[in-house]
Design a protein around this motif. Structure first.
Motif, PDB file in Angstrom:
ATOM      1  N   THR A   1       1.099   6.849  -6.914  1.00  0.00           N
ATOM      2  CA  THR A   1       0.174   7.453  -7.287  1.00  0.00           C
ATOM      3  C   THR A   1       0.272   8.983  -6.821  1.00  0.00           C
ATOM      4  O   THR A   1      -0.160   9.847  -7.635  1.00  0.00           O
ATOM      5  N   GLU A   2       0.912   9.415  -5.805  1.00  0.00           N
ATOM      6  CA  GLU A   2       1.405  10.804  -5.494  1.00  0.00           C
ATOM      7  C   GLU A   2       2.355  11.193  -6.551  1.00  0.00           C
ATOM      8  O   GLU A   2       2.573  12.347  -6.666  1.00  0.00           O
TER       9      GLU A   2
ATOM     10  N   GLN B   1       0.863  -1.121   0.005  1.00  0.00           N
ATOM     11  CA  GLN B   1      -0.024   0.001   0.028  1.00  0.00           C
ATOM     12  C   GLN B   1       0.782   1.178  -0.170  1.00  0.00           C
ATOM     13  O   GLN B   1       0.575   2.257  -0.720  1.00  0.00           O
ATOM     14  N   ALA B   2       1.924   1.199   0.763  1.00  0.00           N
ATOM     15  CA  ALA B   2       2.867   2.369   0.881  1.00  0.00           C
ATOM     16  C   ALA B   2       3.415   2.540  -0.731  1.00  0.00           C
ATOM     17  O   ALA B   2       3.550   3.854  -1.188  1.00  0.00           O
TER      18      ALA B   2
ATOM     19  N   ASP C   1       0.930   4.359  -2.803  1.00  0.00           N
ATOM     20  CA  ASP C   1       0.698   5.460  -2.311  1.00  0.00           C
ATOM     21  C   ASP C   1       1.697   6.587  -3.115  1.00  0.00           C
ATOM     22  O   ASP C   1       1.367   7.519  -3.379  1.00  0.00           O
TER      23      ASP C   1
END
Length: 218
Positions: free
Chosen positions: A80-81, A73-74, A77
């Motif tokens: 996507t950032e 998940q990190a 993230d």
């Protein structure tokens, strides 16, 4: 041919990529984010199956997968950032036994981690060719964590009798793909993207628990 030459792209292949053109940065990070979304989702489904008593994972394996899911998940993230747009957030489980047969699940997880490692190896190479040093570093950092996940999955697969040998059984990870797109095609061919099996959607069931995972993005 020595071991390093056999396990990594040759200088000729790098020059061929330079001559023929790489995937774009956007294409690479979009595919990577898709793979991370898939990993988060599949691990969520596996953990839910274990909680229901359908997938016989021991407590240590469950804790390891919880941490791995948080790491994936990190990765998602951060990608996507950076502007990544996943190609899909819906995936398919090609064989229902994948979430009930612990040996099959762990053996499959090892193979998937090997694909993720190879995808990030290809991404790092392409980022270098594109002059994207920071993204190349990120690809190597993520790929290194995927290698940890592979060793962990192998440990539990060996424990379950699905595989033999030792968890850390390679001196060099395999460069399976010449591009990140080849990794995406492999997931499609295996039936995890756009397949005919049961659909699963990101992020999958259950909360993502980052307990025990360090160096998470702020």
């Amino acid at each position: 041919m020595n071991v390093i030459e056999a396990r990594t792209p040759s200088i000729l292949s790098v020059r061929a990529a330079q001559a023929g053109g790489c995937e774009t940065v956007q294409e690479i990070i979009d595919i990577a984010a898709t793979a991370e979304a898939f990993a988060v989702t599949l691990l969520g489904e596996a953990l839910a199956a274990a909680e229901r008593g359908e997938l016989s994972l021991n407590d240590e394996a469950i804790g390891t997968l919880v941490a791995a899911r948080a790491a994936e998940q990190a990765h998602f993230d951060v990608l996507t950032e950076a502007g990544a747009e996943p190609l899909t957030m819906t995936f398919t489980v090609p064989d229902p036994e994948l979430l009930t047969n612990v040996g099959l699940f762990l053996e499959t997880l090892v193979a998937l981690e090997e694909a993720f490692i190879a995808a990030y190896t290809a991404a790092a190479q392409e980022f270098v060719i594109l002059g994207e040093a920071e993204l190349a570093q990120l690809a190597l950092q993520i790929g290194a964590v995927e290698a940890e996940h592979r060793a962990g999955a192998r440990f539990f697969a060996i424990q379950a009798g699905a595989l033999t040998g030792v968890p850390n059984d390679v001196a060099f990870e395999r460069a399976l793909f010449g591009s990140v797109g080849e990794a995406a095609a492999a997931l499609e061919n295996l039936g995890f993207i756009g397949g005919t099996g049961t659909e699963i959607s990101y992020p999958g069931p259950g909360e993502i628990d980052p307990t025990g995972v360090s160096d998470l993005p702020l």
